[in-house]
Design a protein around this motif. Structure first.
Motif, PDB file in Angstrom:
ATOM      1  N   PHE A 232       0.835  -1.212   0.000  1.00  0.00           N
ATOM      2  CA  PHE A 232       0.000   0.000   0.000  1.00  0.00           C
ATOM      3  C   PHE A 232       0.869   1.262   0.000  1.00  0.00           C
ATOM      4  CE2 PHE A 232      -2.278   3.331   2.393  1.00  0.00           C
ATOM      5  CZ  PHE A 232      -3.403   3.487   1.593  1.00  0.00           C
ATOM      6  N   ALA A 233       2.071   1.116   0.569  1.00  0.00           N
ATOM      7  CA  ALA A 233       3.036   2.239   0.639  1.00  0.00           C
ATOM      8  C   ALA A 233       2.451   3.480   1.324  1.00  0.00           C
ATOM      9  CB  ALA A 233       3.557   2.597  -0.747  1.00  0.00           C
ATOM     10  N   PRO A 234       2.166   3.373   2.631  1.00  0.00           N
ATOM     11  CA  PRO A 234       1.674   4.542   3.360  1.00  0.00           C
ATOM     12  C   PRO A 234       2.769   5.605   3.449  1.00  0.00           C
ATOM     13  CG  PRO A 234       2.299   2.828   4.901  1.00  0.00           C
ATOM     14  CD  PRO A 234       2.434   2.229   3.522  1.00  0.00           C
ATOM     15  N   GLU A 235       2.375   6.812   3.806  1.00  0.00           N
ATOM     16  CA  GLU A 235       3.376   7.893   3.917  1.00  0.00           C
ATOM     17  C   GLU A 235       4.283   7.677   5.131  1.00  0.00           C
ATOM     18  OE1 GLU A 235       0.286   8.446   2.852  1.00  0.00           O
ATOM     19  OE2 GLU A 235       0.843   9.180   0.864  1.00  0.00           O
ATOM     20  N   ARG A 236       3.726   7.027   6.175  1.00  0.00           N
ATOM     21  CA  ARG A 236       4.552   6.682   7.346  1.00  0.00           C
ATOM     22  C   ARG A 236       4.072   5.361   7.936  1.00  0.00           C
ATOM     23  NH1 ARG A 236       3.629  12.191   9.756  1.00  0.00           N
ATOM     24  NH2 ARG A 236       2.444  11.067  11.336  1.00  0.00           N
ATOM     25  N   LEU A 237       4.943   4.737   8.717  1.00  0.00           N
ATOM     26  CA  LEU A 237       4.590   3.508   9.441  1.00  0.00           C
ATOM     27  C   LEU A 237       4.910   3.729  10.916  1.00  0.00           C
ATOM     28  CD1 LEU A 237       6.232   1.115   6.869  1.00  0.00           C
ATOM     29  CD2 LEU A 237       3.824   0.934   7.540  1.00  0.00           C
ATOM     30  N   CYS A 238       4.265   2.959  11.795  1.00  0.00           N
ATOM     31  CA  CYS A 238       4.542   3.082  13.226  1.00  0.00           C
ATOM     32  C   CYS A 238       5.063   1.756  13.774  1.00  0.00           C
ATOM     33  CB  CYS A 238       3.292   3.424  14.024  1.00  0.00           C
ATOM     34  SG  CYS A 238       2.036   4.375  13.186  1.00  0.00           S
ATOM     35  N   HIS A 239       6.051   1.843  14.616  1.00  0.00           N
ATOM     36  CA  HIS A 239       6.605   0.729  15.403  1.00  0.00           C
ATOM     37  C   HIS A 239       7.538  -0.203  14.611  1.00  0.00           C
ATOM     38  CE1 HIS A 239       4.372   2.142  18.749  1.00  0.00           C
ATOM     39  NE2 HIS A 239       3.184   1.817  18.266  1.00  0.00           N
ATOM     40  N   MET A 240       6.978  -1.045  13.748  1.00  0.00           N
ATOM     41  CA  MET A 240       7.779  -1.993  12.950  1.00  0.00           C
ATOM     42  C   MET A 240       8.744  -2.807  13.828  1.00  0.00           C
ATOM     43  SD  MET A 240       6.466  -1.465  10.039  1.00  0.00           S
ATOM     44  CE  MET A 240       7.371  -2.110   8.664  1.00  0.00           C
ATOM     45  N   CYS A 241       8.184  -3.399  14.882  1.00  0.00           N
ATOM     46  CA  CYS A 241       9.023  -4.129  15.849  1.00  0.00           C
ATOM     47  C   CYS A 241       9.394  -5.534  15.380  1.00  0.00           C
ATOM     48  CB  CYS A 241       8.287  -4.261  17.187  1.00  0.00           C
ATOM     49  SG  CYS A 241       7.882  -2.689  17.943  1.00  0.00           S
ATOM     50  N   VAL A 242       8.446  -6.210  14.707  1.00  0.00           N
ATOM     51  CA  VAL A 242       8.668  -7.628  14.403  1.00  0.00           C
ATOM     52  C   VAL A 242       8.755  -7.833  12.883  1.00  0.00           C
ATOM     53  CG1 VAL A 242       7.904  -9.985  14.900  1.00  0.00           C
ATOM     54  CG2 VAL A 242       7.226  -8.127  16.434  1.00  0.00           C
ATOM     55  N   LEU A 243       9.973  -7.895  12.401  1.00  0.00           N
ATOM     56  CA  LEU A 243      10.209  -8.044  10.957  1.00  0.00           C
ATOM     57  C   LEU A 243      11.118  -9.225  10.701  1.00  0.00           C
ATOM     58  CD1 LEU A 243      11.128  -4.322  10.107  1.00  0.00           C
ATOM     59  CD2 LEU A 243       8.888  -5.398   9.859  1.00  0.00           C
ATOM     60  N   ASP A 244      10.869  -9.933   9.601  1.00  0.00           N
ATOM     61  CA  ASP A 244      11.854 -10.938   9.201  1.00  0.00           C
ATOM     62  C   ASP A 244      12.821 -10.257   8.222  1.00  0.00           C
ATOM     63  OD1 ASP A 244      10.479 -10.752   6.823  1.00  0.00           O
ATOM     64  OD2 ASP A 244       9.677 -12.792   6.870  1.00  0.00           O
ATOM     65  N   GLU A 245      13.787 -10.992   7.759  1.00  0.00           N
ATOM     66  CA  GLU A 245      14.823 -10.405   6.910  1.00  0.00           C
ATOM     67  C   GLU A 245      14.242  -9.778   5.634  1.00  0.00           C
ATOM     68  OE1 GLU A 245      17.822  -9.858   7.803  1.00  0.00           O
ATOM     69  OE2 GLU A 245      18.390  -9.016   5.840  1.00  0.00           O
ATOM     70  N   ALA A 246      13.268 -10.504   5.036  1.00  0.00           N
ATOM     71  CA  ALA A 246      12.690 -10.018   3.773  1.00  0.00           C
ATOM     72  C   ALA A 246      11.968  -8.685   3.991  1.00  0.00           C
ATOM     73  CB  ALA A 246      11.719 -11.057   3.211  1.00  0.00           C
TER      74      ALA A 246
END
Ligand code: ZN
Length: 367
Positions: A232-246
């Motif tokens: 969706f490509a928002p203008e901003r994101l919040c937190h982003m704590c749990v991400l895998d490598e991809a």
């Protein structure tokens, strides 16, 4: 000092206090603050006593409004209390005014306040009358110092418990209120509830109408949803704590600014501790980030404190803190003209700071 000792120092002792006076003077922008999470402790105490909430004991009130350590369980009690206390339009207006005044008092030059418009027919409150009360609070705050010079904008939050129609209704209200200062839409609430496809049409509608979008994302492991949010490509994101490598790679390639709320993430156990916070990784990678409070009242913090904690936890210099504050301006949802004013405020501060540094060097230089 070991990593564990440093973490403890930052969390329990005011190890950040050395940086606090500087951070309090720094012109800052707050891009992630939920209205109900920023209510003053003294106001909560007063409202609890005047409305006599039977669900709270004196000990509860004392604990959740004290300035000391607050557990995650206390934070939830506090959230619930605020919900129970905001049943009158006057109260909503008052807390809005006070939240703005509190941010202004610590050199916040721009505040994007977010709130979820609520239909509470049992209290005679509709989404529209709720927003009218919030706007009245902003108007009141503008009439006197310390908030007279601060820019305040609003984001309307879609709660993840909302169905597609409720989300669309919130967006319709946001569009209607754009002339009154609504600049965007947020998606928030319990990250384990609901599915992305439900709110997507409403978010697309918001975007088509010229509203900006920010999303609470990756608070828990939900990689499929986080990929869809990046699509969706928002203008901003919040937190982003749990991400895998991809996801990490996709995020960095996207260059989407991320609102990072250190104390909130630590207190809700989204990250193990301050020094382990992904701010470090994102900052080192040069990814755009902005320090925010999330819920200053609930988590017992301030924007200045979050900057000071970042300095203490990640060894940032004053120059780097000024840079962080300067870059944050670029991620605001306000107009270019308004950004120009905010940029100038940071530039003026930087100039005064540089002069002071030179002065100090001259004073210590041998004659
Ligand atoms: Zn939040």
């Amino acid at each position: 000092m070991s990593k564990q000792q440093l973490q403890q120092a930052v969390q329990e002792q005011p190890g950040y206090s050395t940086w606090l006076p500087f951070c309090q003077l720094l012109p800052k922008v707050e891009l992630h603050a939920h209205l109900n999470g920023c209510v003053r402790a003294s106001t909560i105490r007063e409202l609890v006593h005047s409305q006599q909430l039977s669900s709270l004991s004196e000990a509860d009130i004392e604990r959740i409004t004290s300035t000391g350590h607050r557990s995650l369980a206390d934070c939830f009690v506090l959230f619930d209390a605020v919900h129970q206390l905001t049943t009158k339009h006057d109260t909503i207006t008052r807390i809005t005014r006070e939240v703005i005044e509190d941010f202004a008092a610590e050199q916040t030059t721009y505040l994007e306040l977010r709130t979820t418009p609520k239909d509470r027919p049992e209290h005679g409150i509709s989404k529209r009358s709720y927003m009218a009360a919030v706007l009245a609070g902003i108007q009141q705050a503008r009439q006197a110092q310390p908030a007279a010079g601060m820019l305040v904008k609003l984001l309307l939050s879609i709660d993840r418990r909302n169905d597609a129609a409720a989300a669309m209704d919130t967006v319709a209200l946001a569009i209607k209120l754009m002339p009154a200062g609504v600049v965007g839409v947020d998606l928030s609430g319990n990250p384990s509830v609901g599915s992305w496809a439900t709110w997507l049409p409403a978010l697309q509608h918001a975007r088509q109408a010229g509203l900006k979008v920010t999303l609470h994302a990756a608070e828990v492991a939900n990689y499929e949803e986080t990929h869809a949010m990046l699509d969706f490509a928002p203008e901003r994101l919040c937190h982003m704590c749990v991400l895998d490598e991809a996801l990490q790679q996709r995020l960095w390639a996207s260059n989407i600014p991320v609102e990072l709320c250190l104390t909130s993430n630590v207190k809700t156990n989204s990250v193990p501790g301050y020094v382990d916070h992904h701010f470090k990784q994102f900052y080192a990678a040069g990814h755009p980030v902005v320090l925010c409070t999330d819920d200053s009242g609930v988590f017992g913090t301030t924007l200045s404190q979050e900057y000071a904690i970042a300095a203490a936890s990640f060894g940032l210099e004053q120059q780097q803190l000024i840079e962080l504050a300067a870059r944050a301006v670029e991620y605001c949802f306000c107009s270019e003209q308004e950004k120009q004013k905010l940029r100038q405020q940071v530039l003026d501060f930087r100039e005064a700071w540089q002069q002071q540094q030179q002065q100090q060097q001259q004073n210590v230089a041998p004659t």
